[in-house]
Design a protein around this motif. Structure first.
Motif, PDB file in Angstrom:
ATOM      1  N   SER A   1      27.014  49.998  25.942  1.00  0.00           N
ATOM      2  CA  SER A   1      26.438  49.724  27.329  1.00  0.00           C
ATOM      3  C   SER A   1      26.882  48.538  27.805  1.00  0.00           C
ATOM      4  CB  SER A   1      25.331  50.238  27.528  1.00  0.00           C
ATOM      5  OG  SER A   1      24.840  51.656  27.147  1.00  0.00           O
ATOM      6  N   ALA A   2      26.494  47.265  27.236  1.00  0.00           N
ATOM      7  CA  ALA A   2      26.612  46.145  27.599  1.00  0.00           C
ATOM      8  C   ALA A   2      28.268  45.997  27.827  1.00  0.00           C
ATOM      9  CB  ALA A   2      25.767  45.016  26.828  1.00  0.00           C
ATOM     10  N   ALA A   3      28.852  46.274  26.659  1.00  0.00           N
ATOM     11  CA  ALA A   3      30.164  46.111  26.848  1.00  0.00           C
ATOM     12  C   ALA A   3      30.992  46.821  27.995  1.00  0.00           C
ATOM     13  CB  ALA A   3      30.876  46.523  25.372  1.00  0.00           C
ATOM     14  N   MET A   4      30.492  47.949  28.242  1.00  0.00           N
ATOM     15  CA  MET A   4      31.140  48.627  29.357  1.00  0.00           C
ATOM     16  C   MET A   4      30.802  47.858  30.681  1.00  0.00           C
ATOM     17  SD  MET A   4      32.851  51.184  30.047  1.00  0.00           S
ATOM     18  CE  MET A   4      32.710  53.072  29.601  1.00  0.00           C
ATOM     19  N   LEU A   5      29.502  47.613  30.689  1.00  0.00           N
ATOM     20  CA  LEU A   5      28.855  46.767  31.860  1.00  0.00           C
ATOM     21  C   LEU A   5      29.801  45.349  32.241  1.00  0.00           C
ATOM     22  CD1 LEU A   5      26.822  46.737  34.228  1.00  0.00           C
ATOM     23  CD2 LEU A   5      25.422  45.551  32.606  1.00  0.00           C
ATOM     24  N   LEU A   6      29.979  44.737  31.146  1.00  0.00           N
ATOM     25  CA  LEU A   6      30.612  43.508  31.101  1.00  0.00           C
ATOM     26  C   LEU A   6      32.178  43.844  31.573  1.00  0.00           C
ATOM     27  CD1 LEU A   6      30.696  40.374  30.532  1.00  0.00           C
ATOM     28  CD2 LEU A   6      31.632  41.190  28.224  1.00  0.00           C
ATOM     29  N   ASP A   7      32.807  44.764  30.981  1.00  0.00           N
ATOM     30  CA  ASP A   7      34.244  45.272  31.406  1.00  0.00           C
ATOM     31  C   ASP A   7      34.403  45.387  32.738  1.00  0.00           C
ATOM     32  OD1 ASP A   7      35.331  46.635  28.372  1.00  0.00           O
ATOM     33  OD2 ASP A   7      34.920  44.659  28.883  1.00  0.00           O
ATOM     34  N   MET A   8      33.332  46.323  33.199  1.00  0.00           N
ATOM     35  CA  MET A   8      33.597  46.582  34.768  1.00  0.00           C
ATOM     36  C   MET A   8      33.084  45.589  35.801  1.00  0.00           C
ATOM     37  SD  MET A   8      34.357  49.644  34.668  1.00  0.00           S
ATOM     38  CE  MET A   8      35.065  49.409  32.963  1.00  0.00           C
ATOM     39  N   VAL A   9      32.431  44.752  35.432  1.00  0.00           N
ATOM     40  CA  VAL A   9      32.299  43.476  36.021  1.00  0.00           C
ATOM     41  C   VAL A   9      33.518  42.657  36.280  1.00  0.00           C
ATOM     42  CG1 VAL A   9      30.989  41.244  36.333  1.00  0.00           C
ATOM     43  CG2 VAL A   9      29.617  43.107  35.750  1.00  0.00           C
ATOM     44  N   MET A  10      33.932  42.579  34.936  1.00  0.00           N
ATOM     45  CA  MET A  10      35.300  41.750  34.828  1.00  0.00           C
ATOM     46  C   MET A  10      36.321  42.462  35.495  1.00  0.00           C
ATOM     47  SD  MET A  10      34.986  40.863  30.873  1.00  0.00           S
ATOM     48  CE  MET A  10      36.740  40.252  30.527  1.00  0.00           C
ATOM     49  N   LEU A  11      36.404  43.940  35.638  1.00  0.00           N
ATOM     50  CA  LEU A  11      37.408  44.600  36.497  1.00  0.00           C
ATOM     51  C   LEU A  11      37.195  44.499  37.920  1.00  0.00           C
ATOM     52  CD1 LEU A  11      39.797  46.569  36.337  1.00  0.00           C
ATOM     53  CD2 LEU A  11      38.036  48.563  36.412  1.00  0.00           C
ATOM     54  N   ALA A  12      35.834  44.401  38.292  1.00  0.00           N
ATOM     55  CA  ALA A  12      35.636  44.463  39.860  1.00  0.00           C
ATOM     56  C   ALA A  12      35.909  42.836  40.220  1.00  0.00           C
ATOM     57  CB  ALA A  12      33.832  44.459  39.958  1.00  0.00           C
ATOM     58  N   THR A  13      35.734  41.579  39.459  1.00  0.00           N
ATOM     59  CA  THR A  13      36.058  40.422  39.883  1.00  0.00           C
ATOM     60  C   THR A  13      37.278  40.001  39.608  1.00  0.00           C
ATOM     61  OG1 THR A  13      34.883  39.703  38.152  1.00  0.00           O
ATOM     62  CG2 THR A  13      33.744  39.928  40.063  1.00  0.00           C
ATOM     63  N   GLY A  14      37.986  40.554  38.443  1.00  0.00           N
ATOM     64  CA  GLY A  14      39.417  39.851  37.971  1.00  0.00           C
ATOM     65  C   GLY A  14      40.603  40.014  38.853  1.00  0.00           C
ATOM     66  N   MET A  15      40.567  41.291  39.447  1.00  0.00           N
ATOM     67  CA  MET A  15      41.785  41.528  40.131  1.00  0.00           C
ATOM     68  C   MET A  15      41.850  40.460  41.504  1.00  0.00           C
ATOM     69  SD  MET A  15      42.249  45.798  40.461  1.00  0.00           S
ATOM     70  CE  MET A  15      40.425  45.741  41.109  1.00  0.00           C
ATOM     71  N   ARG A  16      40.746  40.427  42.131  1.00  0.00           N
ATOM     72  CA  ARG A  16      40.604  39.536  43.239  1.00  0.00           C
ATOM     73  C   ARG A  16      40.909  38.312  42.855  1.00  0.00           C
ATOM     74  NH1 ARG A  16      37.930  37.277  47.562  1.00  0.00           N
ATOM     75  NH2 ARG A  16      37.958  38.835  49.288  1.00  0.00           N
ATOM     76  N   GLN A  17      40.175  37.719  42.059  1.00  0.00           N
ATOM     77  CA  GLN A  17      40.382  36.328  41.280  1.00  0.00           C
ATOM     78  C   GLN A  17      41.762  36.089  41.081  1.00  0.00           C
ATOM     79  OE1 GLN A  17      37.659  34.229  42.011  1.00  0.00           O
ATOM     80  NE2 GLN A  17      39.161  32.776  41.379  1.00  0.00           N
ATOM     81  N   SER A  18      42.485  36.991  40.318  1.00  0.00           N
ATOM     82  CA  SER A  18      43.855  36.537  39.924  1.00  0.00           C
ATOM     83  C   SER A  18      44.707  36.546  40.753  1.00  0.00           C
ATOM     84  CB  SER A  18      44.146  37.167  38.622  1.00  0.00           C
ATOM     85  OG  SER A  18      44.184  38.658  38.833  1.00  0.00           O
ATOM     86  N   PHE A  19      44.607  37.557  41.619  1.00  0.00           N
ATOM     87  CA  PHE A  19      45.320  37.537  42.813  1.00  0.00           C
ATOM     88  C   PHE A  19      45.302  36.476  43.813  1.00  0.00           C
ATOM     89  CE2 PHE A  19      48.626  40.052  45.019  1.00  0.00           C
ATOM     90  CZ  PHE A  19      48.101  40.305  46.498  1.00  0.00           C
ATOM     91  N   ALA A  20      43.957  36.028  44.120  1.00  0.00           N
ATOM     92  CA  ALA A  20      43.846  34.921  44.986  1.00  0.00           C
ATOM     93  C   ALA A  20      44.602  33.830  44.281  1.00  0.00           C
ATOM     94  CB  ALA A  20      42.362  34.696  44.994  1.00  0.00           C
ATOM     95  N   THR A  21      44.506  33.510  43.069  1.00  0.00           N
ATOM     96  CA  THR A  21      45.156  32.395  42.376  1.00  0.00           C
ATOM     97  C   THR A  21      46.494  32.403  42.555  1.00  0.00           C
ATOM     98  OG1 THR A  21      43.329  32.509  40.685  1.00  0.00           O
ATOM     99  CG2 THR A  21      45.107  31.140  39.941  1.00  0.00           C
ATOM    100  N   LEU A  22      47.095  33.732  42.169  1.00  0.00           N
ATOM    101  CA  LEU A  22      48.656  33.889  42.482  1.00  0.00           C
ATOM    102  C   LEU A  22      48.936  33.703  43.796  1.00  0.00           C
ATOM    103  CD1 LEU A  22      51.295  35.215  41.089  1.00  0.00           C
ATOM    104  CD2 LEU A  22      50.424  37.136  42.161  1.00  0.00           C
ATOM    105  N   LEU A  23      48.225  33.816  44.707  1.00  0.00           N
ATOM    106  CA  LEU A  23      48.899  33.655  46.207  1.00  0.00           C
ATOM    107  C   LEU A  23      48.690  32.366  46.534  1.00  0.00           C
ATOM    108  CD1 LEU A  23      47.559  36.751  48.068  1.00  0.00           C
ATOM    109  CD2 LEU A  23      49.966  36.478  47.390  1.00  0.00           C
ATOM    110  N   GLY A  24      47.564  31.819  46.104  1.00  0.00           N
ATOM    111  CA  GLY A  24      47.182  30.421  46.291  1.00  0.00           C
ATOM    112  C   GLY A  24      48.181  29.252  45.644  1.00  0.00           C
ATOM    113  N   ARG A  25      48.799  29.656  44.647  1.00  0.00           N
ATOM    114  CA  ARG A  25      49.756  28.678  43.854  1.00  0.00           C
ATOM    115  C   ARG A  25      50.621  28.122  44.893  1.00  0.00           C
ATOM    116  NH1 ARG A  25      51.814  31.457  38.291  1.00  0.00           N
ATOM    117  NH2 ARG A  25      49.576  31.703  37.665  1.00  0.00           N
ATOM    118  N   ASN A  26      51.032  26.914  44.676  1.00  0.00           N
ATOM    119  CA  ASN A  26      52.009  26.231  45.834  1.00  0.00           C
ATOM    120  C   ASN A  26      51.966  25.919  47.030  1.00  0.00           C
ATOM    121  OD1 ASN A  26      54.024  26.498  43.440  1.00  0.00           O
ATOM    122  ND2 ASN A  26      54.586  28.576  43.922  1.00  0.00           N
ATOM    123  N   GLY A  27      50.537  26.397  47.087  1.00  0.00           N
ATOM    124  CA  GLY A  27      49.858  26.193  48.606  1.00  0.00           C
ATOM    125  C   GLY A  27      50.457  26.645  49.901  1.00  0.00           C
TER     126      GLY A  27
END
Lengths: 394, 233, 260
Positions: free
Chosen positions: A27-53
Motif C-alpha cells: 500500500s505504501a509503495a503504491m501511495l508513494l508511486d502515485m504521489v510521484m506520478l502526480a507531481t513528477g510530470m509537472r515538475q519534470s515538464f517545468a524543468t524542461l521548459l525552464g531550461r535555457n531561460g
C-alpha cells in the motif's frame, strides 16, 4: 514497558505481523508511486521548459508549439516587433520540417530544426561547433542511421513531393557537430541547421516563416505581462508562458493525475483497513489480558497507548519497506510510460521528491495511529468484571 | 491486627440487566473487614461471591450502597482514580492466573510497578525479591508457557504484591490447580497473612476456606452466615 | 434568407467549437487560412456534428470543421492536392484486390489497410495499456496479500471452534473443507459485489472523462471477458488464501489451539 509489550505482542504472531507489514508495504509503495506520478510530470515538464531561460513560446494562433504544420509568416518583422517589447531579452526563431538524407539505398528521414545558433534553446552541443551556412549538427541517432561522423558531408533535401519525386530544396551540408536535442527523445533522428538554410531549401512556402518563437525575458519581468504584450502586438500568434504550457500539458495528462489521486486514496484506505483489522483481531484475542491489566490497575490510556504503538509499529515498518519497494516499482512504471512516442528524454513521469514522499508516508503512518485508536479504546473501556466473567466461561 | 475496619461495605447492591429483568447478584450486603484478617467467602455457584469480591476490589461499582477501603470511598471514585487506587492499594489474584504470555515471570511481576512509575532498577530488584518470597527466584526468566499451573499462580501472587497493597483479594486461586500445588498456594497465603497481609479469598476449596480465620457464607446475593473465628485443627 | 445568402456555401462544425464559440446552425462565419485576414470565405453552419470516439483526438484541444474539399483547397492554396484518400470496398477479398491494384499503379503514394494504420497510430495506447497492466499487477499483489492476511485472521479467530471440533473427533480434512467452503462463499459473494462495483465505477469513469475531454469515447469498458477474468482471479485468490489459512490451523494440535 509499553514499547516492549507492543513489540512482544507483534512478535507473538510473527507470520500474521509479517503479512500485515507486507500488505502495508505494498500500500505504501503504491501511495508513494502515485504521489510521484502526480507531481513528477509537472515538475519534470517545468524543468524542461525552464531550461535555457526561455519563458514564453509563440506559435501560430490557436495552436500549440509543433501541434500542427501551421507556420508564422513574416517572421523577420515579428522578431523585430517582439524584440522591441519591454522585458524581452532574446527571441529565438525555430522552423521545423522533415529532412531527407540522400545518397544511400534508402533515404534517411529526420526531423530538422532551422534555428539561429546565437540564441537557440533547442539543443545542447556535445561535440563540434554551432552550424553556419551549409552545415548542420546531428543527433546520435541520426549519425548512427547515416553511418556518418563529424566532418562528413551529407546530401540533404527538404520538401519531398512523393508523386513527382522531387524536393523543393537540396544541398550538400557538412556535419559540424553532435548535439542532444532537449525536446526530443534519444531515439529521434534530428538535425539543426541555420534558419536561413531551411527557409531557402523549403522554397516559397517556407520563405520568411517559422514554426515557433522562443522568447527569453529579463529576470525581474512578469512573463505573463510580456505574453499579453506579444499577443497584442501580433494578433496572428498565440503566446504561451511556461505556466500556461504546464497547465495545458497537465490538462492533456490530467488522466494520469486523477488516476494517481484515486489509486493513492485507495492505497491509503487499504493500508488503514489492514492495520485496523489486524489491531482489532489482535485486541479481541487479548480481551482477557486487557481486562486483567485493567483489574490490576493499568490505566485505560496505557492500554490504548500500547495498542496504538502496535499499530504505529506495523505502519512504520510497512512504510519503510514500502519506500524501498516504491522506488523500484516507480522506476519500472516510469520505464513503461517513457515508451510514449516522441516523449522528450528529459520528461519523467515518476519523480522522487523527498518532501512529498515523506508527507505521503507520514499520512499512512498517521492512518495507522487512527486505525489503532478505536479498537484500543473499545477494549480498554469494556467493563472489567463482565469481561473477566466471559473470558472465564469462554 | 488493628481493630479499625480496612474494608467497609454498607448495604451494597449490585444488579445486572438481563433480558429486561435485572439479576440481583448482591443484595444489601454490609461487611467489615479489619486489617490483618484472613477471610474466606464461600457459597454455591451464582451466589454473588465473585461479584462481592469485585466490589471490594473497586473493579465494579455497587448499584446502591457504598464501599470504603481505608479512608477512601472507592464506590464514588471516577474510573481513572479507581484504576490508580487498585494499582497502589489492592492486589488481585485470579483463578486463571492471567499472566501475560509474552512476558517472563519477572516482567509480569514488574508490570504493575512500571505502571506506578517505579524506577527500573528498583522494580527489577523488588520483582526478584517477590519471586524469591514465593519460591520462584530460579524461574524469573521463564515465560508462563514454561511454568506449571502452580508456578504461574505463585507468579500471579507475586505480581499482586508488587506495589505493596493494603489488601490481597483472590478469586478461586486454587480453582485450576491440583491438590498438591493448591496446597502450596494455601501455605503461601497463610504465610502472607502471618506477615500482616489482609486477605480475602472467594473459594469452593474446603481446604483453603479452612485455612482462613473467618468464613462468610453467601446465598442468593446475601450473607447468610459469618463465622469470624474458625478453629484450626 | 437574403438573396446573396443563397450562394453561400455550408460547413459542419464539431460540438466543442459550437459550445466554445457560441455558434448555432444557420450562423454565418468567415473562413480564412491566416488569422486576421479580412478577405476570407463567408460560409453558413449547416450542421453540428458529434466528435468521433477517437482516442488519438482525446487530449487534443483542436476544433474540427467539415467543408467542401475544393473550397478548402482554394482557401489554403493547396491546389488540386489531398493528404489521403479513404476507400470503401465490398470488404474481404475485394479490399485485398483493390489494395494490390492501387499499389501497382500508384505513383508516389501507397495504400494501406485501415487496421495497419490503426496499429501504427495506437502506439501511445499500447504504452497506456502496458501501464494499466502494470498497475493491475501491483493491485493484484496487494489484494492477494491483503486477502491472505484477512483470511488468516478470520480463520485464526475460529481457533477454539476448530479445536472443539477436532477434540470431538472431526477430522482435519473435514475442518479444512468447511473453512474452504466458507471462504469460497465469501470469495464468490465478494466477486459478485466487485463486478457490480466495477460496472458502477466504469460508468462513473466514463461519465467523468467524457465530460473532462468532451468526447464520446468510452474510457472503461466492462466486457464478458474482463468479468470472467476478474471473478476467476478473485475466486482463486480468495479460496487459495482460505485453504492456506485452514491448513495452517488444522495442522495445529487442538489443545494448543485452546491455549494449553
Amino acid at each position: 514497558m509499553r514499547f516492549q509489550l507492543a513489540a512482544l505482542s507483534l512478535r507473538r504472531h510473527a507470520s500474521r505481523t509479517l503479512l500485515a507489514v507486507l500488505g502495508v508495504a505494498v500500500s505504501a509503495a503504491m501511495l508513494l508511486d502515485m504521489v510521484m506520478l502526480a507531481t513528477g510530470m509537472r515538475q519534470s515538464f517545468a524543468t524542461l521548459l525552464g531550461r535555457n531561460g526561455f519563458t514564453i513560446r509563440v506559435s501560430p494562433r490557436g495552436t500549440l508549439p509543433f501541434d500542427t504544420e501551421a507556420t508564422i509568416a513574416q517572421a523577420r518583422d515579428a522578431t523585430i516587433t517582439m524584440q522591441r517589447i519591454a522585458g524581452v531579452t532574446a527571441v529565438a526563431p525555430v522552423l521545423g520540417t522533415t529532412i531527407h538524407v540522400l545518397g544511400g539505398p534508402n533515404p534517411v528521414t529526420a526531423f530538422a530544426l532551422g534555428v539561429d545558433p546565437a540564441v537557440q534553446g533547442d539543443y545542447e552541443l556535445l561535440e563540434g561547433r554551432e552550424p553556419v551556412a551549409d552545415a548542420l549538427v546531428a543527433s546520435d541517432a541520426l549519425l548512427r542511421a547515416t553511418g556518418a561522423r563529424i566532418g562528413d558531408t551529407l546530401d540533404v533535401a527538404i520538401g519531398f513531393d512523393p508523386q513527382i519525386r522531387t524536393y523543393t530544396g537540396r544541398r550538400r551540408v557538412v556535419i559540424c557537430g553532435r548535439a542532444r536535442f532537449t525536446y526530443l527523445s534519444a531515439d529521434d533522428r534530428a538535425a539543426a541547421l541555420p534558419l536561413a538554410s531551411v527557409q531557402a531549401m523549403g522554397g516559397p512556402d517556407r520563405s520568411d516563416r517559422v514554426s515557433l518563437f522562443m522568447v527569453r525575458t529579463a529576470p525581474n519581468v512578469d512573463p505573463e505581462a510580456t505574453r499579453l504584450a506579444i499577443e497584442r502586438a501580433l494578433p496572428r500568434v498565440t503566446a504561451l508562458s511556461t505556466a500556461g504550457a504546464i497547465a495545458e500539458a497537465e490538462h492533456r495528462l490530467s488522466y494520469f493525475r486523477q488516476l494517481a489521486f484515486i489509486l493513492g486514496a485507495v492505497s491509503l484506505i487499504v493500508g488503514f483497513l489492514l492495520v485496523t483489522t489486524i489491531v482489532t483481531v489482535s485486541v479481541n484475542e487479548r480481551i482477557g489480558e486487557i481486562a486483567i491489566m485493567r483489574a490490576i490497575g493499568v490505566s485505560r490510556s496505557h492500554v490504548v497507548h500500547q495498542i496504538v504503538i502496535e499499530g504505529i509499529g506495523l505502519s512504520l515498518t510497512g512504510a519503510a519497506a514500502g519506500l524501498i519497494l516504491g522506488v523500484f516499482t516507480a522506476r519500472w512504471l516510469n520505464s513503461i510510460l517513457r515508451g510514449f512516442p516522441g516523449l522528450p528524454d528529459a520528461i519523467d513521469f515518476f519523480l522522487f521528491q523527498p518532501n512529498s514522499a515523506f508527507r505521503a508516508l507520514a499520512l499512512l503512518v498517521a492512518s495507522g495511529v487512527a486505525a489503532g485508536i478505536y479498537p484500543a479504546w473499545r477494549a480498554a473501556s469494556l467493563p472489567i468484571s463482565a469481561t473477566l466473567r466471559e473470558e472465564a466461561v469462554g | 491486627m488493628s481493630g479499625q475496619p480496612l474494608l467497609l461495605l454498607r448495604d451494597a447492591h449490585r444488579d445486572y440487566p438481563h433480558s429486561g429483568e435485572p439479576v440481583h447478584a448482591v443484595r444489601g450486603v454490609s461487611l467489615d473487614i479489619t486489617q490483618g484478617e484472613y477471610v474466606a467467602i464461600i457459597g454455591p455457584s451464582g451466589c454473588g461471591k465473585s461479584t462481592l469480591l469485585n466490589l471490594l476490589g473497586a473493579i465494579d461499582r455497587p448499584t446502591k450502597g457504598s464501599v470504603t477501603i481505608g479512608a477512601t470511598a472507592v464506590s464514588t471514585l471516577p474510573d481513572k482514580a479507581a484504576t490508580h487506587f487498585r494499582l497502589t492499594n489492592i492486589g488481585f489474584v485470579f483463578q486463571r492466573f492471567y499472566l501475560l504470555p509474552v512476558l517472563t515471570a519477572q516482567e509480569n511481576v514488574e508490570l504493575p510497578m512500571a505502571e506506578a512509575k517505579v524506577p527500573a532498577t528498583e522494580r527489577r530488584s523488588r520483582a526478584r525479591e517477590l519471586l524469591g518470597y514465593v519460591g520462584l527466584a530460579a524461574r524469573a526468566d521463564h515465560r508462563p508457557a514454561e511454568l506449571s499451573g502452580g508456578e504461574q499462580q505463585r507468579v500471579a501472587i507475586a505480581r499482586a504484591l508488587a506495589n505493596r497493597p493494603i489488601v490481597l483479594l483472590a478469586d478461586e486461586p486454587t480453582g485450576e490447580l491440583d491438590a498438591r500445588t493448591g496446597g502450596d498456594v494455601i501455605a503461601l497465603f497463610d504465610r502472607l497473612n502471618r506477615d500482616g497481609m489482609t486477605i480475602v479469598v472467594v473459594t469452593h476449596d474446603e481446604k483453603l476456606a479452612g485455612a482462613a480465620r473467618r468464613v462468610i457464607h453467601m446465598l442468593d446475593g446475601r450473607i447468610v452466615r459469618d463465622e469470624p473465628l474458625l478453629r484450626r485443627a | 434568407m437574403a438573396p446573396w445568402e443563397a450562394a453561400v456555401r455550408t460547413i459542419a462544425i464539431d460540438q466543442r467549437l459550437a459550445a466554445d464559440a457560441g455558434l448555432r446552425v444557420g450562423d454565418l462565419v468567415v473562413l480564412a487560412a491566416e488569422p486576421g485576414r479580412a478577405n476570407g470565405d463567408t460560409v453558413r453552419i449547416a450542421a453540428i456534428v458529434q466528435r468521433r470516439a477517437d482516442p488519438s483526438e482525446v487530449a487534443r484541444s483542436e476544433y474540427r470543421i467539415r467543408m467542401h474539399l475544393d473550397q478548402l483547397q482554394r482557401i489554403v492554396g493547396y491546389g488540386d492536392r489531398v493528404d489521403r484518400f479513404a476507400i470503401a470496398t465490398a470488404g474481404g477479398a475485394a479490399a485485398d484486390s483493390a489494395l494490390r491494384r492501387i499499389n501497382s499503379v500508384a505513383f508516389g503514394f501507397r495504400a494501406y489497410p485501415s487496421r495497419e494504420i490503426a496499429v501504427e497510430t495506437s502506439k501511445t495506447f499500447v504504452v497506456v495499456s502496458r501501464f494499466h497492466r502494470a498497475i493491475g499487477m501491483i493491485t493484484i499483489v496487494a489484494s492477494a496479500t491483503f486477502l491472505f492476511c484477512i483470511m488468516l485472521l478470520k480463520v485464526d479467530e475460529r481457533r477454539r471452534d476448530v479445536a472443539a471440533m477436532r477434540l470431538m473427533g472431526i477430522s482435519r480434512a473435514t475442518v479444512v473443507r468447511t473453512v474452504i467452503l466458507e471462504s469460497s462463499f465469501v470469495a464468490l459473494l465478494g466477486s459478485l459485489f466487485g463486478v457490480g462495483l466495477g460496472f458502477v465505477t466504469s460508468a462513473l469513469v466514463n461519465a467523468h472523462y467524457q465530460a473532462v475531454y468532451r468526447t464520446p469515447l468510452r474510457f472503461a469498458i466492462v466486457t464478458p471477458g474482463t468479468v470472467a477474468y476478474s471473478v476467476l482471479l478473485s475466486l482463486v485468490l480468495g479460496i487459495g488464501a482460505g485453504a492456506l489459512a485452514a491448513r495452517r490451523l488444522a495442522r495445529t494440535a487442538p489443545l494448543t489451539l485452546f491455549g494449553r
